[in-house]
Motif scaffolding. Structure first.
Motif, PDB file in Angstrom:
ATOM      1  N   PRO A  57     -72.126  17.710  14.266  1.00 48.99           N
ATOM      2  CA  PRO A  57     -71.208  16.591  14.018  1.00 48.99           C
ATOM      3  C   PRO A  57     -71.753  15.713  12.898  1.00 48.99           C
ATOM      4  CG  PRO A  57     -72.459  16.213  16.016  1.00 48.99           C
ATOM      5  CD  PRO A  57     -72.804  17.610  15.536  1.00 48.99           C
ATOM      6  N   SER A  58     -70.847  15.191  12.122  1.00 56.78           N
ATOM      7  CA  SER A  58     -71.289  14.304  11.044  1.00 56.78           C
ATOM      8  C   SER A  58     -71.668  12.951  11.640  1.00 56.78           C
ATOM      9  CB  SER A  58     -70.196  14.138  10.000  1.00 56.78           C
ATOM     10  OG  SER A  58     -69.055  13.559  10.593  1.00 56.78           O
ATOM     11  N   VAL A  59     -72.794  12.434  11.208  1.00 55.66           N
ATOM     12  CA  VAL A  59     -73.291  11.151  11.704  1.00 55.66           C
ATOM     13  C   VAL A  59     -73.071  10.117  10.610  1.00 55.66           C
ATOM     14  CG1 VAL A  59     -75.312   9.901  12.523  1.00 55.66           C
ATOM     15  CG2 VAL A  59     -75.028  12.314  13.100  1.00 55.66           C
ATOM     16  N   PRO A  60     -72.321   9.052  10.907  1.00 53.92           N
ATOM     17  CA  PRO A  60     -72.105   8.025   9.885  1.00 53.92           C
ATOM     18  C   PRO A  60     -73.421   7.306   9.591  1.00 53.92           C
ATOM     19  CG  PRO A  60     -71.291   7.275  12.003  1.00 53.92           C
ATOM     20  CD  PRO A  60     -71.707   8.719  12.176  1.00 53.92           C
ATOM     21  N   ASP A  61     -73.445   6.605   8.490  1.00 58.76           N
ATOM     22  CA  ASP A  61     -74.627   5.834   8.121  1.00 58.76           C
ATOM     23  C   ASP A  61     -74.850   4.763   9.191  1.00 58.76           C
ATOM     24  OD1 ASP A  61     -76.746   4.690   6.844  1.00 58.76           O
ATOM     25  OD2 ASP A  61     -75.520   3.669   5.337  1.00 58.76           O
ATOM     26  N   LEU A  62     -75.880   4.960   9.989  1.00 58.93           N
ATOM     27  CA  LEU A  62     -76.113   4.084  11.138  1.00 58.93           C
ATOM     28  C   LEU A  62     -76.483   2.663  10.727  1.00 58.93           C
ATOM     29  CD1 LEU A  62     -77.982   6.506  13.555  1.00 58.93           C
ATOM     30  CD2 LEU A  62     -75.580   5.864  13.549  1.00 58.93           C
ATOM     31  N   ASP A  63     -77.207   2.512   9.621  1.00 60.91           N
ATOM     32  CA  ASP A  63     -77.569   1.169   9.170  1.00 60.91           C
ATOM     33  C   ASP A  63     -76.324   0.378   8.774  1.00 60.91           C
ATOM     34  OD1 ASP A  63     -80.290   1.540   9.579  1.00 60.91           O
ATOM     35  OD2 ASP A  63     -80.585   2.377   7.569  1.00 60.91           O
ATOM     36  N   ALA A  64     -75.419   1.030   8.065  1.00 66.52           N
ATOM     37  CA  ALA A  64     -74.179   0.362   7.649  1.00 66.52           C
ATOM     38  C   ALA A  64     -73.339   0.006   8.868  1.00 66.52           C
ATOM     39  CB  ALA A  64     -73.395   1.244   6.691  1.00 66.52           C
ATOM     40  N   LEU A  65     -73.292   0.909   9.836  1.00 68.71           N
ATOM     41  CA  LEU A  65     -72.534   0.650  11.061  1.00 68.71           C
ATOM     42  C   LEU A  65     -73.127  -0.533  11.822  1.00 68.71           C
ATOM     43  CD1 LEU A  65     -70.337   1.415  13.102  1.00 68.71           C
ATOM     44  CD2 LEU A  65     -71.959   3.049  14.090  1.00 68.71           C
ATOM     45  N   ALA A  66     -74.453  -0.584  11.949  1.00 64.25           N
ATOM     46  CA  ALA A  66     -75.107  -1.690  12.656  1.00 64.25           C
ATOM     47  C   ALA A  66     -74.854  -3.012  11.950  1.00 64.25           C
ATOM     48  CB  ALA A  66     -76.604  -1.415  12.762  1.00 64.25           C
ATOM     49  N   GLU A  67     -74.901  -2.990  10.626  1.00 67.56           N
ATOM     50  CA  GLU A  67     -74.647  -4.217   9.862  1.00 67.56           C
ATOM     51  C   GLU A  67     -73.203  -4.685  10.031  1.00 67.56           C
ATOM     52  OE1 GLU A  67     -74.816  -5.787   5.263  1.00 67.56           O
ATOM     53  OE2 GLU A  67     -76.026  -4.044   5.845  1.00 67.56           O
ATOM     54  N   ARG A  68     -72.276  -3.739   9.996  1.00 67.90           N
ATOM     55  CA  ARG A  68     -70.859  -4.093  10.156  1.00 67.90           C
ATOM     56  C   ARG A  68     -70.609  -4.682  11.537  1.00 67.90           C
ATOM     57  NH1 ARG A  68     -66.117  -1.323  11.843  1.00 67.90           N
ATOM     58  NH2 ARG A  68     -67.401   0.477  12.314  1.00 67.90           N
ATOM     59  N   LEU A  69     -71.200  -4.081  12.570  1.00 68.90           N
ATOM     60  CA  LEU A  69     -71.026  -4.602  13.929  1.00 68.90           C
ATOM     61  C   LEU A  69     -71.644  -5.990  14.082  1.00 68.90           C
ATOM     62  CD1 LEU A  69     -71.669  -1.373  16.010  1.00 68.90           C
ATOM     63  CD2 LEU A  69     -69.485  -2.529  15.658  1.00 68.90           C
ATOM     64  N   ALA A  70     -72.803  -6.203  13.450  1.00 73.13           N
ATOM     65  CA  ALA A  70     -73.443  -7.523  13.509  1.00 73.13           C
ATOM     66  C   ALA A  70     -72.578  -8.565  12.822  1.00 73.13           C
ATOM     67  CB  ALA A  70     -74.818  -7.455  12.861  1.00 73.13           C
ATOM     68  N   ASN A  71     -71.976  -8.203  11.680  1.00 72.71           N
ATOM     69  CA  ASN A  71     -71.090  -9.134  10.962  1.00 72.71           C
ATOM     70  C   ASN A  71     -69.858  -9.457  11.795  1.00 72.71           C
ATOM     71  OD1 ASN A  71     -72.767  -9.289   8.767  1.00 72.71           O
ATOM     72  ND2 ASN A  71     -71.739  -7.642   7.662  1.00 72.71           N
ATOM     73  N   GLU A  72     -69.280  -8.465  12.435  1.00 72.94           N
ATOM     74  CA  GLU A  72     -68.108  -8.696  13.290  1.00 72.94           C
ATOM     75  C   GLU A  72     -68.466  -9.614  14.459  1.00 72.94           C
ATOM     76  OE1 GLU A  72     -64.870  -7.744  13.099  1.00 72.94           O
ATOM     77  OE2 GLU A  72     -65.326  -7.004  11.091  1.00 72.94           O
ATOM     78  N   ARG A  73     -69.641  -9.408  15.000  1.00 65.36           N
ATOM     79  CA  ARG A  73     -70.077 -10.232  16.129  1.00 65.36           C
ATOM     80  C   ARG A  73     -70.254 -11.693  15.697  1.00 65.36           C
ATOM     81  NH1 ARG A  73     -75.703  -9.257  19.039  1.00 65.36           N
ATOM     82  NH2 ARG A  73     -75.832 -11.284  19.976  1.00 65.36           N
ATOM     83  N   MET A  74     -70.812 -11.879  14.510  1.00 65.27           N
ATOM     84  CA  MET A  74     -71.014 -13.236  14.000  1.00 65.27           C
ATOM     85  C   MET A  74     -69.670 -13.925  13.722  1.00 65.27           C
ATOM     86  SD  MET A  74     -74.141 -13.706  14.210  1.00 65.27           S
ATOM     87  CE  MET A  74     -74.806 -15.000  13.204  1.00 65.27           C
ATOM     88  N   LYS A  75     -68.689 -13.190  13.223  1.00 70.63           N
ATOM     89  CA  LYS A  75     -67.365 -13.754  12.939  1.00 70.63           C
ATOM     90  C   LYS A  75     -66.674 -14.190  14.223  1.00 70.63           C
ATOM     91  CE  LYS A  75     -66.330 -10.949   8.896  1.00 70.63           C
ATOM     92  NZ  LYS A  75     -65.477  -9.869   8.389  1.00 70.63           N
ATOM     93  N   ASN A  76     -66.862 -13.442  15.283  1.00 66.85           N
ATOM     94  CA  ASN A  76     -66.166 -13.709  16.543  1.00 66.85           C
ATOM     95  C   ASN A  76     -66.924 -14.668  17.452  1.00 66.85           C
ATOM     96  OD1 ASN A  76     -64.059 -11.987  15.834  1.00 66.85           O
ATOM     97  ND2 ASN A  76     -65.103 -10.216  16.682  1.00 66.85           N
ATOM     98  N   LYS A  77     -68.079 -15.151  17.024  1.00 65.02           N
ATOM     99  CA  LYS A  77     -68.850 -16.093  17.818  1.00 65.02           C
ATOM    100  C   LYS A  77     -68.207 -17.465  17.758  1.00 65.02           C
ATOM    101  CE  LYS A  77     -73.697 -15.868  18.773  1.00 65.02           C
ATOM    102  NZ  LYS A  77     -75.026 -15.824  18.249  1.00 65.02           N
ATOM    103  N   PRO A  78     -68.075 -18.153  18.899  1.00 67.16           N
ATOM    104  CA  PRO A  78     -67.437 -19.494  18.891  1.00 67.16           C
ATOM    105  C   PRO A  78     -68.255 -20.562  18.250  1.00 67.16           C
ATOM    106  CG  PRO A  78     -67.967 -18.798  21.161  1.00 67.16           C
ATOM    107  CD  PRO A  78     -68.411 -17.722  20.217  1.00 67.16           C
TER     108      PRO A  78
END
Length: 78
Positions: A57-78
Motif C-alpha cells: 500500500p502506498s504510504v502518504p508522507d507522514l510528516d506532512a500528514l502530522a503537520e496538517r492534523l496539528a494545524n487543523e487541531r490548532m484552528k479548531n481550538k477554542p
C-alpha cells in the motif's frame, strides 16, 4: 511429540525459520503423523505466498500528514 495445539502456536515461527534445530525436528516429527497439521501448514504457506504477491500500500508522507492534523487541531481550538 507436540500436540496439534502446540503445533499451531509455533507454526508462524516454523515457517519464518525462527525455531531452534530441536524445535524444527519436533515440528517435522508431528507433521509426519498428523495430516490435519500438514494441511494447516500448507494453507499457511499458500497464504504467505499470496500476501507476498500483493502490492504494497502506498504510504502518504507522514510528516506532512502530522503537520496538517496539528494545524487543523490548532484552528479548531477554542
Amino acid at each position: 511429540m507436540l500436540t496439534c495445539k502446540e503445533q499451531v502456536a509455533r507454526s508462524s515461527d516454523y515457517l519464518d525459520g525462527q525455531l531452534s534445530f530441536r524445535e524444527r525436528l519436533m515440528m517435522r516429527h508431528h507433521l509426519m503423523f498428523c495430516r490435519h497439521c500438514r494441511r494447516f501448514i500448507r494453507q499457511m504457506r499458500l497464504m504467505q505466498a499470496t500476501l507476498k504477491l500483493m502490492p504494497e500500500p502506498s504510504v502518504p508522507d507522514l510528516d506532512a500528514l502530522a503537520e496538517r492534523l496539528a494545524n487543523e487541531r490548532m484552528k479548531n481550538k477554542p
